[in-house]
Design an enzyme around this catalytic site. Structure first.
Site, PDB file in Angstrom:
ATOM      1  N   CYS A  28       0.871  -1.185   0.000  1.00 19.59           N
ATOM      2  CA  CYS A  28       0.000   0.000   0.000  1.00 19.59           C
ATOM      3  C   CYS A  28       0.903   1.227   0.000  1.00 19.59           C
ATOM      4  O   CYS A  28       2.062   1.159  -0.431  1.00 19.59           O
ATOM      5  CB  CYS A  28      -0.980  -0.031   1.167  1.00 19.59           C
ATOM      6  SG  CYS A  28      -0.214  -0.040   2.803  1.00 19.59           S
ATOM      7  N   ARG A  57      -3.247  -0.710   5.495  1.00 17.50           N
ATOM      8  CA  ARG A  57      -3.849  -1.786   4.704  1.00 17.50           C
ATOM      9  C   ARG A  57      -2.923  -2.986   4.509  1.00 17.50           C
ATOM     10  O   ARG A  57      -3.341  -4.133   4.714  1.00 17.50           O
ATOM     11  CB  ARG A  57      -4.292  -1.244   3.335  1.00 17.50           C
ATOM     12  CG  ARG A  57      -5.432  -0.253   3.447  1.00 17.50           C
ATOM     13  CD  ARG A  57      -5.605   0.530   2.166  1.00 17.50           C
ATOM     14  NE  ARG A  57      -4.484   1.438   1.937  1.00 17.50           N
ATOM     15  CZ  ARG A  57      -4.305   2.157   0.845  1.00 17.50           C
ATOM     16  NH1 ARG A  57      -5.189   2.073  -0.133  1.00 17.50           N
ATOM     17  NH2 ARG A  57      -3.275   2.966   0.735  1.00 17.50           N
ATOM     18  N   ASP A  97      -8.005   3.670   1.286  1.00 12.74           N
ATOM     19  CA  ASP A  97      -7.077   4.145   2.313  1.00 12.74           C
ATOM     20  C   ASP A  97      -7.862   4.665   3.521  1.00 12.74           C
ATOM     21  O   ASP A  97      -8.614   5.624   3.396  1.00 12.74           O
ATOM     22  CB  ASP A  97      -6.244   5.273   1.680  1.00 12.74           C
ATOM     23  CG  ASP A  97      -5.131   5.737   2.590  1.00 12.74           C
ATOM     24  OD1 ASP A  97      -5.149   5.370   3.788  1.00 12.74           O
ATOM     25  OD2 ASP A  97      -4.252   6.460   2.103  1.00 12.74           O
TER      26      ASP A  97
HETATM   27  P1  4NP Z   1      -1.717   2.793   4.172  1.00 13.89           P
HETATM   28  O1  4NP Z   1      -2.329   4.150   4.772  1.00 13.89           O
HETATM   29  O2  4NP Z   1      -1.215   3.103   2.792  1.00 13.89           O
HETATM   30  O3  4NP Z   1      -2.895   1.855   4.138  1.00 13.89           O
HETATM   31  O4  4NP Z   1      -0.626   2.351   5.124  1.00 13.89           O
HETATM   32  C1  4NP Z   1      -1.570   5.331   4.837  1.00 13.89           C
HETATM   33  C2  4NP Z   1      -0.722   5.542   5.908  1.00 13.89           C
HETATM   34  C3  4NP Z   1      -0.004   6.722   5.994  1.00 13.89           C
HETATM   35  C4  4NP Z   1      -0.122   7.668   5.008  1.00 13.89           C
HETATM   36  C5  4NP Z   1      -0.964   7.468   3.936  1.00 13.89           C
HETATM   37  C6  4NP Z   1      -1.687   6.273   3.835  1.00 13.89           C
HETATM   38  N1  4NP Z   1       0.613   8.894   5.104  1.00 13.89           N
HETATM   39  O5  4NP Z   1       0.483   9.727   4.198  1.00 13.89           O
HETATM   40  O6  4NP Z   1       1.354   9.075   6.077  1.00 13.89           O
END
Ligand code: 4NP
Length: 180
Positions: free
Chosen positions: A32, A38, A148
């Site tokens: 991800c 995720r 997300d």
């Molecule tokens: P992930 O969610 O891609 O599902 O781990 C996110 C976690 C952090 C960030 C964006 C999406 N961020 O921009 O810090």
């Protein structure tokens, strides 16, 4: 109820054949953006369901954004997973090009991850390992991605786990069919 397409079943079949030829378990990488919501949840669900069903797989996860490198999963995802009996202990890491050699199937969660993965792939063999996680889900025919949850409320984390439990159970069915 939706069935996985022939294309994604073929990717699973090729992965199992490669693993079998090397006398090892299929290696699955979940990807991800931040690798704190995720994809570590997908890794945890896959490891848990596979061990419950006696299926031998190796799982890891990674992200494209390095800002959380070394961190445990987001506390909201850890809490939602723990409520389902899952302890998420992965430490966030950035994906590398050679992950596309080391792993047999690489799962992206949304359009951006998929586009980034195709950009990272340097060979047709690497590119052929990339699939969308949502393509394995049977109960969410109108959903186009694993969304997300980072900027949303607690229900988004539960919804991600619902999607992942659905898709990963179908994925494991397909792996089991290939290894019987
Ligand atoms: P992930 O969610 O891609 O599902 O781990 C996110 C976690 C952090 C960030 C964006 C999406 N961020 O921009 O810090």
């Amino acid at each position: 109820m939706k069935r996985p397409s022939k294309e994604v079943i073929d990717v699973v079949a090729a992965a199992c054949a490669r693993a079998d030829a090397e006398s090892r378990a299929p290696r699955l990488l979940f990807v991800c953006l931040g690798n704190i919501c995720r994809s570590p949840a997908a890794q945890g669900v896959a490891e848990d369901l596979a061990s419950e069903r006696g299926i031998n797989i190796e799982c890891d996860s990674a992200g494209f954004y390095g800002g959380h490198t070394g961190d445990l999963p987001d506390p909201r995802m850890r809490q939602a997973a723990f409520a389902r009996g899952l302890r998420l202990e992965h430490r966030s890491r950035v994906i590398r090009e050679y992950d596309l050699d080391d792993f047999d199937i690489v799962f992206g969660m949304d359009d951006r991850n998929i586009a980034d993965l195709h950009r990272l792939a340097a060979t047709p063999e690497q590119d052929a390992k990339i699939v969308r996680m949502i393509d394995f889900c049977k109960d969410y025919p109108n959903e186009h991605s694993v969304p997300d949850p980072y900027y949303g409320g607690a229900s988004g984390f539960d919804y991600v786990l619902d999607l992942l439990e659905d898709g990963i159970s179908i994925l494991l069915d397909e792996i089991q069919k290939q290894t019987i």
